[in-house]
Write a protein that holds these residues in place. Structure first.
Motif, PDB file in Angstrom:
ATOM      1  N   LEU B  72       0.842  -1.191   0.000  1.00  0.00           N
ATOM      2  CA  LEU B  72       0.000   0.000   0.000  1.00  0.00           C
ATOM      3  C   LEU B  72       0.875   1.237   0.000  1.00  0.00           C
ATOM      4  CD1 LEU B  72      -1.203   0.864   3.527  1.00  0.00           C
ATOM      5  CD2 LEU B  72       0.040  -1.234   3.149  1.00  0.00           C
ATOM      6  N   GLN B  73       0.253   2.371  -0.284  1.00  0.00           N
ATOM      7  CA  GLN B  73       0.952   3.646  -0.228  1.00  0.00           C
ATOM      8  C   GLN B  73       0.072   4.640   0.494  1.00  0.00           C
ATOM      9  OE1 GLN B  73       4.065   5.012  -1.068  1.00  0.00           O
ATOM     10  NE2 GLN B  73       3.107   6.673   0.072  1.00  0.00           N
ATOM     11  N   GLN B  74       0.672   5.341   1.442  1.00  0.00           N
ATOM     12  CA  GLN B  74      -0.070   6.313   2.228  1.00  0.00           C
ATOM     13  C   GLN B  74      -0.248   7.609   1.451  1.00  0.00           C
ATOM     14  OE1 GLN B  74       1.508   9.198   3.175  1.00  0.00           O
ATOM     15  NE2 GLN B  74       0.641   9.932   5.083  1.00  0.00           N
ATOM     16  N   TRP B  82      -5.048  10.355   7.173  1.00  0.00           N
ATOM     17  CA  TRP B  82      -4.193   9.484   6.369  1.00  0.00           C
ATOM     18  C   TRP B  82      -5.073   8.406   5.751  1.00  0.00           C
ATOM     19  CZ3 TRP B  82       1.288   7.923   8.403  1.00  0.00           C
ATOM     20  CH2 TRP B  82       2.013   9.073   8.731  1.00  0.00           C
ATOM     21  N   GLU B  85      -3.490   5.344  -0.653  1.00  0.00           N
ATOM     22  CA  GLU B  85      -3.690   5.767  -2.044  1.00  0.00           C
ATOM     23  C   GLU B  85      -4.020   4.530  -2.872  1.00  0.00           C
ATOM     24  OE1 GLU B  85      -0.132   7.301  -3.772  1.00  0.00           O
ATOM     25  OE2 GLU B  85      -1.214   8.998  -4.626  1.00  0.00           O
TER      26      GLU B  85
END
Lengths: 939, 175
Positions: B72-74, B82, B85
């Motif tokens: 995952l990407q924050q 938060w 993405e």
């Protein structure tokens, strides 16, 4: 060495250390917060409590703070004793009373010293049932995120910011549990070294703002040992990558260079790697001026074909690696290889190299600069050109305090006591510059003089010390130096003569060879008796010195190439990682590029030069390739790829080597790997023989395995690219370096040049670096990274000892006095913006100011203009905003070197100035207003 | 001779007996087995009671995953939250161990009693956020991380989280 007893075991420890340092050096885990190896002890956090016993009969003991307790022979301590353990747990519990429930949304999580210490002492349950205190955050600029709730009041931030880095706009406010660390009002942090707060803060109060908005945990970052390309100091860094994007830059400890700290240009200036201006595919210019994308094979064939026919010339770059420049030099021949400096800079860098190589004075590393007890800076604004040196100079002025402390037998780590003792007494630091510099607040004396007068001042000091060309100096002094300044020269002379470790600093930025020579004269005049004299000459870019060594003093400069091209002697021009429009007048560069029938440019980012090329090859940036850079102290250092180049980008040396092979040049047949090029270069250029020692070659194995770029906890391996293909490819093997693109391997006890990340069991934060050091705060176990090419003491490397040609021309009417109606242009570099690549970093974009002209109030009044008005410089050279600067030397016009609109301005040129009639004043903007705007996430 | 004959007869008798016992075979899929609510099957991402995404992209599930099948990407929303993405689980690697659920500090990631995930093409086993996100709260109905966390978001200022005092006025002289 005293022997102490800890929990019944005898240990030999080093005299003069405190117990906490000694425990950490011994590998014993003792929790701490406020102590920092570079900042000493103040005993504020009470976390490193241990039990000390009076003697063997004493069974009760008393609690003492490890960081405030000197080790003495026969002392008996207990770390594991119940009393000390309970005390430490209670301390963490009280520090955690108000700590918010934030870890999942905190950018420090996973590398948090507070997390580590909490786990280490075993604290789990919060007994206090009251409400948690909260604080409002502040906007501290585009670089640093503030989350005050997380604070544990260890005071490290203010001690670093105010005491160590000399900042004034961050302080502790209010009292008891209202205490607040911030600015008196919101606004951009003014210190050039504010970014270190991210690493200094043991928890998540200060975090990297660009990382917070594109976050990756430390365990997910792929890192490699790298070297900062922002300036010539060559600070060691650890950039971290995830998903093909550079996420952040952290400090990589090097005891002789950057220690624990970086400047903000280095920390936040690497964002250009992610720029959308990055070139991805080779481009061929079509007849209509558009570029057609090529694959790498076709691009290579075209390049080889064009280089094989006709006469070829090459322009290297002081921001490209030694190896890439060497290959280009091989490709075009030494006679056709211009190092890629501007004409004046080429002379000055060669001169700086020659002066340093010839000088009997020591060429100091940063740690040695910190030991200087008297400093003279001639003309260079180091805070803006080689910032890390400025931070070292701020430490050097404290040597007076350490002298006083030694008289009272205070240990050097007694930080608060020594500061109280010394108050404002500092070692002498004299600055002669064209105008104010950020170091002025710690200077004994600042002299604002025109460049010629600075040189004359230097000569006068040298003459006063009994060296240099006394007669010429005396003549000059009489002519150029006012009587008041002569008195100052005498004061400087006396201070330097009385010092044990005097340091003279000058640099190429102000464009004056006379100043460099004067600095060298002062240094050589000081080289007598028991003094350890140091001479530091700053050069502008990451590999300026290496480029000067490689190209040699006879290399053609840009003007020579342009003349040859105009005479039809050059068919193909190969430009390596160099935006020529920053190196010469627009007209001259246009003429050069137009006169060559083929222009081949290798570069990473789109710029004016790539836009003028016929064939553009995308060159990998520092984070995607390997290379050797030679820093201003002559230290060859290797940077390694953090991740694989994206798309069709290749390292410049890969393009050039492949091109040479395609051209069937037999001398490159034995070259297969990067290390082969390094070795060939070292064999070819005697002065560069040391570069092979910068780091181990690709065959190095650490106990039989490579060194991993990924930490053991690297996650998402089977899902990261599952959207592209569910079949995971084999991990890419690194065929050029001793590092691996995997988490397999051993990151322990390897040479210091190969340290990709720091982590130790129980120590997830950057504080774990002490596990990699021989002792807490000492050099790395594997040795300090880098190989010195200019040996301390200047005993060798006299390859360039011939006088550098064109010296006088660079002087540009030298000492002659001010001419009416003409101002002398003097560069006023800025830490953000003057460097080409870091200015492209999105994090810094907001802080890069547009070009400007600085004048003293009298000169501005004479022209009838004021701050904010437009000034037209020379014959349409530039139109820039005026800033009136009280300290500017009369007759000088400072310009923001490297900033937008200043491309045509050259140092020391004499130009006319007049009011720009069509200038539109910018609306007034106060930095602190920005925080109130929409979209600010500082709530 | 006699003993072997006895053995064979006994075997036949035993088999015959089985003809009258209740069959254990379940007529799947017509007849679905009972799966307890805490059965560890297909992973979902849940929403908090206010209907906002629970996942804060802290990466703890990814690091806890023994087969590294979560990536995952924050990113940060306008309101200060938060969020991921992208959030990808490669179910062709997932071993349904539930470590991600245990690691999750916001109760966002949960395992459900659904195991029917057969595909002819392995790449269809790669679930993105839109495949994982459900609208409900899953097994834990009341927890909302941002009501507890000290991070201020739009609609919840400093001092408004549970057990928090109002922000301190630094300029106050009161004790």
């Amino acid at each position: 060495m005293p022997t102490i007893t800890i929990d019944g075991v005898h240990y030999e420890v080093e005299q003069g250390k405190n117990l906490l340092e000694s425990c950490l050096s011994l590998g014993l885990d003792l929790p701490y917060f406020c102590w920092h190896p570079a900042m000493g002890s103040i005993g504020a956090c009470r976390q490193c409590a241990v039990v000390q016993y009076q003697n063997a009969e004493d069974t009760r003991g008393r609690i003492v703070m490890g960081c405030m307790t000197p080790v003495s022979d026969g002392a008996i301590f207990s770390l594991a004793g119940d009393k000390a353990q309970q005390f430490r747990e209670a301390i963490v519990e009280s520090l955690m009373l108000n700590h918010p429930h934030d870890c999942p949304v905190c950018a420090e999580g996973g590398e948090c010293h507070l997390q580590d210490m909490t786990v280490m002492v075993g604290h789990r349950d919060r007994h206090y049932r009251g409400r948690k205190n909260t604080h409002r955050n502040q906007y501290l600029g585009p670089l640093i995120n503030h989350e005050m709730n997380r604070c544990i009041t260890c005071y490290r931030c203010t001690r670093y910011y105010r005491d160590y880095a000399g900042g004034t706009d961050l302080a502790a406010m209010a009292a008891h549990d209202h205490i607040y660390f911030g600015r008196h009002q919101e606004g951009v942090l003014q210190s050039e070294f504010a970014g270190n707060l991210v690493e200094v803060c043991p928890t998540g109060v200060f975090t990297d703002k660009s990382l917070v908005h594109d976050y990756t945990r430390k365990w997910d970052l792929q890192s490699a040992p790298s070297v900062c390309t922002g300036c010539a100091v060559g600070c060691n860094t650890m950039p971290g990558e995830r998903y093909g994007r550079l996420k952040r830059v952290h400090n990589r400890f090097n005891a002789e260079v950057n220690g624990y700290f970086l400047c903000d240009r280095g920390r936040f200036g690497a964002g250009f790697v992610n720029s959308d201006k990055a070139l991805e595919y080779p481009g061929l210019r079509q007849a209509d001026g558009r570029y057609r994308a090529l694959d790498h094979h076709e691009a290579l064939l075209r390049m080889a074909q064009q280089c094989a026919q006709g006469r070829v010339a090459g322009i290297g770059s002081p921001r490209a690696s030694v190896e890439a420049n060497y290959l280009l030099r091989q490709l075009v021949g030494a006679d056709n290889f211009a190092p890629g400096f501007s004409d004046t800079e080429q002379v000055l860098v060669s001169l700086a190299l020659q002066l340093q190589a010839d000088s009997a004075a020591l060429v100091p590393d940063i740690a040695t600069i910190e030991s200087a007890d008297a400093v003279l800076i001639l003309g260079e604004d180091v805070t803006n050109t080689a910032p890390r040196i400025a931070l070292a100079l701020r430490q050097s002025v404290r040597n007076k305090a350490y002298e006083l402390a030694a008289e009272l037998k205070l240990e050097t780590w007694q930080d608060a006591a020594i500061r109280n003792l010394a108050q404002h007494q500092r070692s002498p630091l004299f600055i002669a510059a064209v105008a104010d510099t950020p170091l002025d607040d710690v200077a004994t004396q600042c002299l604002y003089l025109a460049p010629a007068s600075i040189a004359a001042l230097g000569q006068a000091v040298a003459a006063g010390l009994g060296g240099g060309d006394s007669k010429a100096a005396t003549d000059n002094a009489a002519g150029a130096l006012p009587r008041a300044i002569q008195a100052e020269a005498a004061a400087i002379t006396a201070a330097l003569a009385g010092a044990k470790r005097p340091l003279v600093i000058a640099g190429t930025t102000c464009g004056s060879a006379a100043i460099l020579r004067a600095a060298a004269e002062v240094a050589s005049a000081l080289c007598s008796g028991a003094r350890q004299t140091m001479l530091c000459l700053c050069v502008p870019e990451a590999n300026s010195l290496g480029q000067a060594i490689l190209a040699g003093p006879d290399a053609p400069n840009l003007t020579t190439l342009q003349q040859r091209a105009s005479a039809g002697e050059i068919d193909t021009l190969v430009v390596l990682e160099n935006d020529l429009y920053r190196r010469g007048n627009e007209a001259q560069i246009d003429a050069l590029l137009a006169a060559c029938s083929q222009v081949i440019v290798l570069d990473g980012l789109d710029n004016a030069t790539t836009s003028a090329a016929n064939l553009v090859l995308p060159a990998a940036n520092f984070a995607e390739s390997e290379g050797t850079l030679v820093s201003l102290e002559g230290r060859a250092q290797r940077y390694f790829p953090v991740f694989q180049p994206q798309a069709e980008r290749r390292a410049a040396w890969v393009w050039l080597l492949a091109c040479l092979k395609e051209m069937e040049r037999s001398e490159v047949y034995p070259l297969h790997h990067f290390d082969d090029i390094t070795r060939a270069c070292a064999a070819d250029i005697p002065a560069l023989a040391g570069i092979t020692a910068a780091a181990p070659d690709l065959h190095y194995l650490n106990l039989g395995v490579k060194i991993p770029r990924q930490p053991a906890r690297y996650s998402g391996r089977t899902a990261m690219r599952a959207n592209i293909s569910v079949h995971e490819p084999k991990q890419r093997e690194d065929e050029e370096t001793p590092l691996a693109f995997t988490m397999e391997g051993l990151n322990r006890d390897q040479p210091g040049a190969l340290l990709p990340w720091v982590w130790a069991p129980g120590w997830n934060s950057n504080q774990s670096v002490h596990k990699f050091q021989t002792e807490a705060g000492g050099p790395l176990k594997g040795g300090t990274a880098g190989a010195r090419l200019l040996h301390p003491g200047g005993s060798r490397n006299r390859t360039n000892t011939r006088p550098v040609a064109g010296d006088a021309a660079a002087e540009n009417s030298g000492v002659s006095g001010a001419q009416p109606g003409l101002w002398q242009l003097v560069p006023r570099p800025r830490i953000f913006g003057s460097d080409e690549l870091s200015a492209m970093s999105p994090a810094l974009a907001e802080l890069v100011s547009p070009g400007f002209i600085e004048l003293c109030p009298a000169d501005a009044a004479g022209l009838g203009i004021d701050t904010g008005d437009g000034v037209e410089v020379g014959d349409q050279l530039a139109t820039l905003e005026l800033r009136v600067n009280d300290s500017m030397a009369a007759g000088c016009a400072g310009y923001g070197a490297g900033l937008a609109g200043t491309g045509n301005l050259r140092a020391l040129a004499r130009v006319s100035l007049r009011r720009a009639e069509t200038w539109q004043r910018r609306p007034g903007l106060i930095a602190s207003d920005r925080g109130a705007g929409p979209g600010s996430s500082h709530v | 001779m006699l003993s072997s004959l006895t053995s064979q007869l006994r075997t036949i008798w035993t088999i015959l007996q089985h003809s009258f016992t209740k069959a254990e075979t379940v007529q799947y899929p017509e007849q679905m087995p009972y799966l307890a609510p805490r059965y560890r099957g297909r992973i979902v991402l849940t929403k908090d009671p206010d209907g906002e995404e629970r996942c804060v992209a802290c990466n703890l599930c990814a690091v806890a995953c023994p087969v590294d099948c979560i990536a995952l990407q924050q990113a940060v929303k306008e309101d200060g939250r938060w969020y991921p993405e992208f959030f990808r689980i490669n179910f062709s690697r997932c071993i349904m161990c539930g470590m991600c659920e245990e690691a999750c500090p916001t109760n966002a990631i949960q395992l459900t009693p659904d195991f029917e995930m057969c595909e002819y093409d392995r790449s269809n086993m790669v679930y993105e956020k839109e495949h994982l996100q459900i609208d409900g709260t899953g097994k834990y109905h009341d927890y909302n991380f941002y009501r507890v966390s000290g991070l201020a978001i739009k609609g919840k200022d400093k001092g408004q989280a549970s057990n928090e005092a109002p922000p301190i006025d630094v300029k106050s002289l009161l004790p």
